[in-house]
Design a protein around this motif. Structure first.
Motif, PDB file in Angstrom:
ATOM      1  N   VAL A  75       9.729  14.381 -25.047  1.00 16.43           N
ATOM      2  CA  VAL A  75      10.597  13.778 -26.067  1.00 16.43           C
ATOM      3  C   VAL A  75       9.764  13.027 -27.102  1.00 16.43           C
ATOM      4  O   VAL A  75       9.997  13.156 -28.310  1.00 16.43           O
ATOM      5  N   ILE A  76       8.789  12.273 -26.656  1.00 16.44           N
ATOM      6  CA  ILE A  76       7.921  11.541 -27.590  1.00 16.44           C
ATOM      7  C   ILE A  76       7.164  12.523 -28.474  1.00 16.44           C
ATOM      8  O   ILE A  76       7.058  12.327 -29.693  1.00 16.44           O
ATOM      9  N   SER A  77       6.661  13.608 -27.898  1.00 14.17           N
ATOM     10  CA  SER A  77       5.954  14.620 -28.683  1.00 14.17           C
ATOM     11  C   SER A  77       6.879  15.217 -29.738  1.00 14.17           C
ATOM     12  O   SER A  77       6.479  15.403 -30.892  1.00 14.17           O
ATOM     13  N   PHE A  78       8.107  15.535 -29.349  1.00 14.54           N
ATOM     14  CA  PHE A  78       9.064  16.094 -30.303  1.00 14.54           C
ATOM     15  C   PHE A  78       9.324  15.128 -31.448  1.00 14.54           C
ATOM     16  O   PHE A  78       9.364  15.529 -32.620  1.00 14.54           O
ATOM     17  N   ILE A  79       9.512  13.861 -31.141  1.00 13.40           N
ATOM     18  CA  ILE A  79       9.805  12.869 -32.183  1.00 13.40           C
ATOM     19  C   ILE A  79       8.634  12.753 -33.152  1.00 13.40           C
ATOM     20  O   ILE A  79       8.832  12.699 -34.368  1.00 13.40           O
ATOM     21  N   VAL A  80       7.417  12.738 -32.625  1.00  9.57           N
ATOM     22  CA  VAL A  80       6.236  12.645 -33.496  1.00  9.57           C
ATOM     23  C   VAL A  80       6.137  13.880 -34.382  1.00  9.57           C
ATOM     24  O   VAL A  80       5.909  13.775 -35.594  1.00  9.57           O
ATOM     25  N   ALA A  82       8.557  15.976 -35.300  1.00 10.89           N
ATOM     26  CA  ALA A  82       9.658  15.972 -36.261  1.00 10.89           C
ATOM     27  C   ALA A  82       9.398  14.981 -37.395  1.00 10.89           C
ATOM     28  O   ALA A  82       9.657  15.276 -38.565  1.00 10.89           O
ATOM     29  N   PHE A  83       8.844  13.812 -37.066  1.00  3.62           N
ATOM     30  CA  PHE A  83       8.559  12.812 -38.094  1.00  3.62           C
ATOM     31  C   PHE A  83       7.477  13.297 -39.050  1.00  3.62           C
ATOM     32  O   PHE A  83       7.607  13.155 -40.269  1.00  3.62           O
TER      33      PHE A  83
END
Length: 122
Positions: A75-80, A82-83
């Motif tokens: 999830v953290i990887s996805f958020i980074v 996407a940002f």
């Protein structure tokens, strides 16, 4: 047109080549983000919480046998990712030239006919 030549035409289109390059670069970028999460963010920010939970890394944290830490890492990887993509697209949109404003429309046919009528009356 033969099957082979049709496939060659499809594969050599610009969009297909651009997509292939994007997938390759995306895979490499994913590795960079995973390294950022696991090697920098996790030790700096999450280390105290992981030590309290008794896990060596976020991916090995498995309360009740469920690999919740691995999910949190994804999830953290996805958020980074996407940002960063948001920032790239926002920058590209700013670099685009604004479309020219549409030319002002002239008078309608009725307005022109009214003007001609008024001029003829005079």
């Amino acid at each position: 047109m033969g099957f082979i030549s049709e496939f060659k035409e499809f594969a050599m289109k610009g969009n297909v080549m651009d997509m292939a390059i994007g997938v390759i670069i995306g895979g490499a970028f994913g590795k960079i983000v995973n390294s950022l999460i696991e090697d920098i963010i996790t030790p700096i920010i999450l280390k105290p919480a992981l030590e309290a939970a008794g896990a060596a890394s976020i991916e090995t944290w498995a309360p009740g046998g469920m690999l919740i830490g691995k999910f949190i890492s994804a999830v953290i990887s996805f958020i980074v990712i996407a940002f960063v993509l948001f920032l790239i697209i926002k920058g590209l949109n700013k670099m685009k030239k604004p479309e020219p404003a549409p030319a002002p429309s002239g008078p309608t046919q009725e307005e022109l006919l009214t003007q001609i009528r008024d001029l003829l009356k005079k």
